[in-house]
Design a protein around this motif. Structure first.
Motif, PDB file in Angstrom:
ATOM      1  N   LEU A  95       6.022  68.664 157.947  1.00  0.00           N
ATOM      2  CA  LEU A  95       7.229  67.903 157.640  1.00  0.00           C
ATOM      3  C   LEU A  95       6.856  66.572 157.006  1.00  0.00           C
ATOM      4  O   LEU A  95       7.495  66.133 156.057  1.00  0.00           O
ATOM      5  CB  LEU A  95       8.076  67.666 158.898  1.00  0.00           C
ATOM      6  N   GLU A  96       5.799  65.961 157.504  1.00  0.00           N
ATOM      7  CA  GLU A  96       5.340  64.698 156.915  1.00  0.00           C
ATOM      8  C   GLU A  96       5.000  64.897 155.439  1.00  0.00           C
ATOM      9  O   GLU A  96       5.428  64.120 154.589  1.00  0.00           O
ATOM     10  CB  GLU A  96       4.118  64.184 157.672  1.00  0.00           C
ATOM     11  N   LEU A 110      10.737  60.900 150.327  1.00  0.00           N
ATOM     12  CA  LEU A 110      11.584  60.546 151.462  1.00  0.00           C
ATOM     13  C   LEU A 110      10.791  59.742 152.480  1.00  0.00           C
ATOM     14  O   LEU A 110       9.577  59.926 152.630  1.00  0.00           O
ATOM     15  CB  LEU A 110      12.150  61.814 152.103  1.00  0.00           C
ATOM     16  N   PRO A 111      11.445  58.849 153.210  1.00  0.00           N
ATOM     17  CA  PRO A 111      10.709  58.012 154.167  1.00  0.00           C
ATOM     18  C   PRO A 111      10.359  58.767 155.440  1.00  0.00           C
ATOM     19  O   PRO A 111      11.065  59.691 155.850  1.00  0.00           O
ATOM     20  CB  PRO A 111      11.705  56.894 154.468  1.00  0.00           C
TER      21      PRO A 111
END
Length: 184
Positions: A104-105, A113-114
């Motif tokens: 996901l990271e 995305l942050p």
């Protein structure tokens, strides 16, 4: 049911540790005061030593101070049957596991995305509210939920004030440099 609860609890503990160790020790990673530690054929990095110390600290806090919180979440917010508790723990664990995963990271970073920290307390309360709403919402103790929400609001404010006062004290009493402006 008992075996399912034990497995869900173990997965929950793993996901909680994967998520929360960053909250406990992440700020120290760049300034870890440790050297590599070799014990037999095992070699531990300074970060691994920090994570181990953080794990001990988290465990100590759980054993010494979490009893009232466990009671509030386990019965005060909403009475839960063992099956409902299993659903809550699995839901929270899946959310924490997802947000602690490197996949996901990588996905978030590759799409600009942050990365955001995930609150384990918000995940478990959200799971309880979800089940409570699915049951019609009458079983949720809205006054306890209000107190929890106030805690979520005041905790960062109190932490910011304590940090500001501590840094002001360290800078002005001990003449320590607590802030270096960035140079571009």
């Amino acid at each position: 049911t008992r075996i399912g609860l034990i497995v869900a609890g173990a997965f929950g503990a793993y996901a909680l540790g994967a998520n929360n160790i960053a909250n406990v020790m992440g700020v120290f990673v760049d300034s870890a005061p440790f050297q590599n530690l070799k014990i037999g054929s095992l070699d531990f990095s300074p970060e691994q030593i920090l994570f181990f110390i953080g794990g001990i600290a988290v465990s100590s806090g759980i054993f010494s101070y979490s009893h009232k919180i466990i009671k509030t979440i386990g019965n005060g917010l909403m009475h839960m049957s063992p099956i409902v508790a299993w659903i809550v723990v699995v839901s929270q664990s899946l959310v924490l596991y997802m947000f602690a995963s490197e996949k996901l990271e990588n996905f978030l970073l590759s799409n600009g995305l942050p990365l955001v920290p995930v609150s384990s307390s918000q995940a478990v309360i959200g799971a309880i509210i979800g089940i409570g709403l699915a049951k019609g919402g009458r079983s949720i103790s809205w006054s306890i939920l209000g107190h929890i929400a106030l805690g979520w609001i005041f905790t960062p404010i109190i932490a910011a004030l304590l940090c500001f006062i501590s840094l002001f004290f360290l800078e002005n009493v001990f003449n320590l440099v607590v802030y270096l402006p960035e140079t571009n």
